[in-house]
Design an enzyme around this catalytic site. Structure first.
Site, PDB file in Angstrom:
ATOM      1  N   PRO A  81       0.856  -1.261   0.101  1.00  0.00           N
ATOM      2  CA  PRO A  81       0.010  -0.037   0.257  1.00  0.00           C
ATOM      3  C   PRO A  81       0.805   1.201   0.021  1.00  0.00           C
ATOM      4  O   PRO A  81       0.313   2.285  -0.273  1.00  0.00           O
ATOM      5  CB  PRO A  81      -0.775  -0.235   1.327  1.00  0.00           C
ATOM      6  CG  PRO A  81      -0.156  -1.098   2.242  1.00  0.00           C
ATOM      7  CD  PRO A  81       0.513  -2.340   1.233  1.00  0.00           C
ATOM      8  N   LYS A  82       2.061   1.194   0.332  1.00  0.00           N
ATOM      9  CA  LYS A  82       2.910   2.480   0.449  1.00  0.00           C
ATOM     10  C   LYS A  82       3.694   2.694  -0.933  1.00  0.00           C
ATOM     11  O   LYS A  82       4.908   3.249  -0.948  1.00  0.00           O
ATOM     12  CB  LYS A  82       3.778   2.359   1.514  1.00  0.00           C
ATOM     13  CG  LYS A  82       2.787   2.517   2.757  1.00  0.00           C
ATOM     14  CD  LYS A  82       3.513   2.737   4.046  1.00  0.00           C
ATOM     15  CE  LYS A  82       2.531   3.019   5.198  1.00  0.00           C
ATOM     16  NZ  LYS A  82       2.885   3.249   6.359  1.00  0.00           N
ATOM     17  N   ASN A  83       3.567   1.854  -2.005  1.00  0.00           N
ATOM     18  CA  ASN A  83       4.226   1.945  -3.277  1.00  0.00           C
ATOM     19  C   ASN A  83       3.933   2.766  -4.036  1.00  0.00           C
ATOM     20  O   ASN A  83       2.663   2.804  -4.537  1.00  0.00           O
ATOM     21  CB  ASN A  83       4.424   0.392  -3.920  1.00  0.00           C
ATOM     22  CG  ASN A  83       4.943   0.186  -5.210  1.00  0.00           C
ATOM     23  OD1 ASN A  83       4.390   1.133  -6.082  1.00  0.00           O
ATOM     24  ND2 ASN A  83       5.745  -0.373  -5.390  1.00  0.00           N
TER      25      ASN A  83
END
Lengths: 309, 341
Positions: free
Chosen positions: A120-122
């Protein structure tokens, strides 16, 4: 769940899948010569790649160099991206394959959903979704998808920035305030929700004085629940920005009350410093700074002493 | 424990190990290998231990990541020029010695160009193999209408991180002609939140990382003193220290790396003395691993990024006589930065 798994199987060819066959053993890849990586004689930060990683990339390099934008190339990029979702060139090339194959971009959104949930933090995955939505010219379902991500992590910066872009581009302001208020009820310290509220109000209204007064009342109601919560106090400051504290006498009143009601709350005094500064009653401002430095906000003592000067 | 000395040996060893061979689970970071190298190298410099690595080999390896302009037609794929993050594209190893043909898919990434130049300065290289013209031309293609920069030509996200990289690259190459600094300045102004901090882009939430990127950009451009809402910015930064360590956002948790992002911002703003260094120091030391390195919080494993930024954060207190001083605008030691003069 079952449908999602089918999509995963179709696009992913990981070796954790029991049926996984190395590319070198597949007839349909026999015409491709794998291209190794050349790190030189003494590489820095060498990584002990697994054989799966190495092989997938050897074939990926080959199709990059031959510029093959085929279905098998598309499937290979899925494998590479599963192993290395930050590979910006794999994403770029994948998009070119999708264009060339005239692929179903709704299916592609589903594919990236899986990856987005795992990473989710890409940055690249979110950029990819933006690209797909722009191509489709249709944001349907995206607000709900972002909501799913925020359900896992209500402060995910990428999700919020993607959400703002979506709302701005497709004018999806309608239900956003409602959503923000729901999040605030769940966690009134969620600063991302407060920021989103500002975003909506600033776009949907002209931030005229009446709106600002209403928003100040809104912030006050949350402060009463939890006076040490920094977010609504910052929000009040945000509402004053561009105007004066004298335009909103209710703020000074509220802070003076707060000073008595919540004797350990530094925020009320902090705002009073700004109010007195604007009024020109510097003696009062200095007294507040002293109280903050010595008692109420000792962790920021040096700041308050400096402010006093 | 002597308060004015940091336990250098175990951290030096930690950095040296990270520059050597990384285990398989680092593979997902493969495209960003150059940044991992930067943390290790700048970390060693911070600890005064550059003599413990093979500098010449390192220089060659960094140069092998430069995407050279096409040898026949320098305009071809010029937007790709700069540095790549790793060798995944599959070129033959070439420490910028042999001219090559450009390729559509051999793409640079603005952050990699930044760390490459930073590392060459740290290593004492004279930048003679840097193709300044093509790097700056490449940069031109990355600036957006709103003044921000994207990370990769035609394919990258745009935000304050790339804005910083563009400024640092221009500063290190001493040439600002490729970027529209006025547009860039306006993008930064527009990205200040209602609470005084700076976000990744306009209207987004104020964040320690983007605040550093914006403040350092303004500093490098020589426009930090022009910034209108400095008081609100200073207050936001100071108040990121809510307990002991620094947090990245309002109402979020402490994390050692913000000791750099927020700490360096305060340094550049000239007000670092306003924070409580002793408490910050105690927090960071709680995150120090017995076997070397620092973690983001006390209950995590150490990693190179947090180790590097923890040491930077500690260096700001100017109490450690075995930590070098950092050039807060460039993210390298002052000693390395001197080579620009």
């Amino acid at each position: 769940r079952q449908r999602q798994m089918c999509i995963r199987d179709r696009f992913s060819t990981m070796s954790s899948n029991e049926d996984f066959v190395p590319y070198s053993k597949r007839a349909e890849w026999a015409d491709v010569k794998p291209r190794p990586q050349d790190d030189g004689p003494n590489p820095v930060c060498a990584i002990a790649y697994t054989s799966e990683f190495k092989e997938a990339h050897d074939y990926f390099r080959a199709i990059l160099h031959s510029d093959e934008r085929s279905l098998r190339a598309l499937e290979l990029t899925a494998h590479v991206l599963d192993l290395s979702p930050a590979n910006y060139t794999a994403w770029h090339f994948r998009r070119l394959c999708l264009e060339n194959l005239k692929s179903d971009l709704r299916e592609e959104l589903k594919f990236s959903e899986e990856l987005a949930k795992d990473h989710p933090k890409n940055y690249q995955i979110w950029y990819h979704r933006r690209y797909l939505i722009q191509k489709l010219e249709d944001p349907t379902g995206e607000l709900d998808f972002i909501k799913e991500i925020l359900d896992e992590d209500s402060k995910n910066y990428h999700a919020w920035s993607h959400r703002q872009w979506l709302i701005l581009t497709y004018r999806l302001w309608d239900k956003e305030l409602e959503y923000v208020e729901k999040l605030m009820k769940e966690d009134w310290r969620n600063n991302s929700a407060w920021n989103q509220r500002y975003f909506v109000i600033a776009h949907v209204t002209k931030l005229d004085i009446e709106t600002r007064k209403k928003e100040i009342e809104f912030a006050k109601s949350w402060i009463r629940k939890s006076p040490n919560n920094e977010s609504p106090w910052n929000y009040i400051r945000g509402m004053v920005k561009g105007y004066c504290y004298s335009d909103f006498p209710e703020i000074k009143e509220f802070c003076l009350e707060g000073k008595e009601k919540w004797p350990s709350c530094s925020h009320a005094l902090s705002i009073l410093v700004s109010v007195y500064e604007e009024e020109g009653t510097l003696k009062e401002a200095i007294t507040c700074c002293d109280t903050l430095a010595q008692k109420l906000d000792e962790s920021h003592k040096k700041y308050w002493l400096w402010k006093k000067e | 424990m002597d308060q004015t000395e940091i336990a250098t040996k175990k951290h030096i060893d930690f950095f040296k190990r990270s520059l050597n061979i990384l285990p398989g689970h680092y593979a997902s970071q493969d495209p960003n290998r150059l940044t991992l190298a930067y943390f290790g190298l700048s970390g060693l410099d911070l600890l005064g231990a550059l003599d413990q690595i093979d500098k010449n080999n390192f220089i060659q390896w960094v140069y092998s990541h430069q995407i050279l302009p096409d040898k026949d037609n320098p305009e071809r794929f010029i937007e790709n020029c700069g540095f790549r993050g790793s060798s995944f594209f599959g070129r033959k190893y070439n420490p910028s010695e042999i001219p090559e043909n450009a390729h559509a898919y051999d793409q640079s990434h603005i952050a990699m160009t930044y760390v490459a130049l930073a590392m060459l300065l740290i290593l004492g290289d004279d930048l003679s193999r840097i193709d300044k013209k093509s790097i700056l031309n490449g940069l031109k293609h990355l600036q957006q209408e709103d003044g921000s920069f994207s990370t990769v030509a035609k394919s990258g996200e745009t935000d304050m991180r790339s804005v910083y990289c563009a400024c640092a690259i221009s500063y290190m190459l001493n040439d600002w002609s490729s970027i529209d600094t006025d547009k860039l300045y306006r993008f930064i102004l527009a990205s200040q939140s209602y609470d005084g901090g700076l976000a990744q882009a306009p209207a987004q939430e104020s964040h320690g990382g983007s605040t550093y990127c914006a403040v350092a950009s303004l500093y490098l451009m020589g426009r930090l003193n022009d910034f209108p809402e400095k008081d609100a910015l200073i207050k936001w930064c100071v108040f990121r220290q809510a307990g002991r360590g620094f947090c990245g956002r309002v109402n979020k948790d402490e994390d050692t790396c913000y000791g750099f992002w927020v700490g360096a911002s305060l340094k550049l703003l000239g007000v670092y003395q306003l924070i409580d260094f002793k408490n910050f120091q105690a927090f960071v030391l709680d995150c120090e691993s017995a076997s070397g390195g620092f973690s983001k919080t006390a209950d995590c494993y150490p990693d190179v990024l947090h180790t590097y930024f923890s040491l930077c954060g500690l260096s700001f207190g100017e109490v450690y006589n075995n930590l070098q001083e950092i050039h807060c605008g460039l993210g390298i030691t002052l000693r390395a930065a001197k080579r620009l003069q």
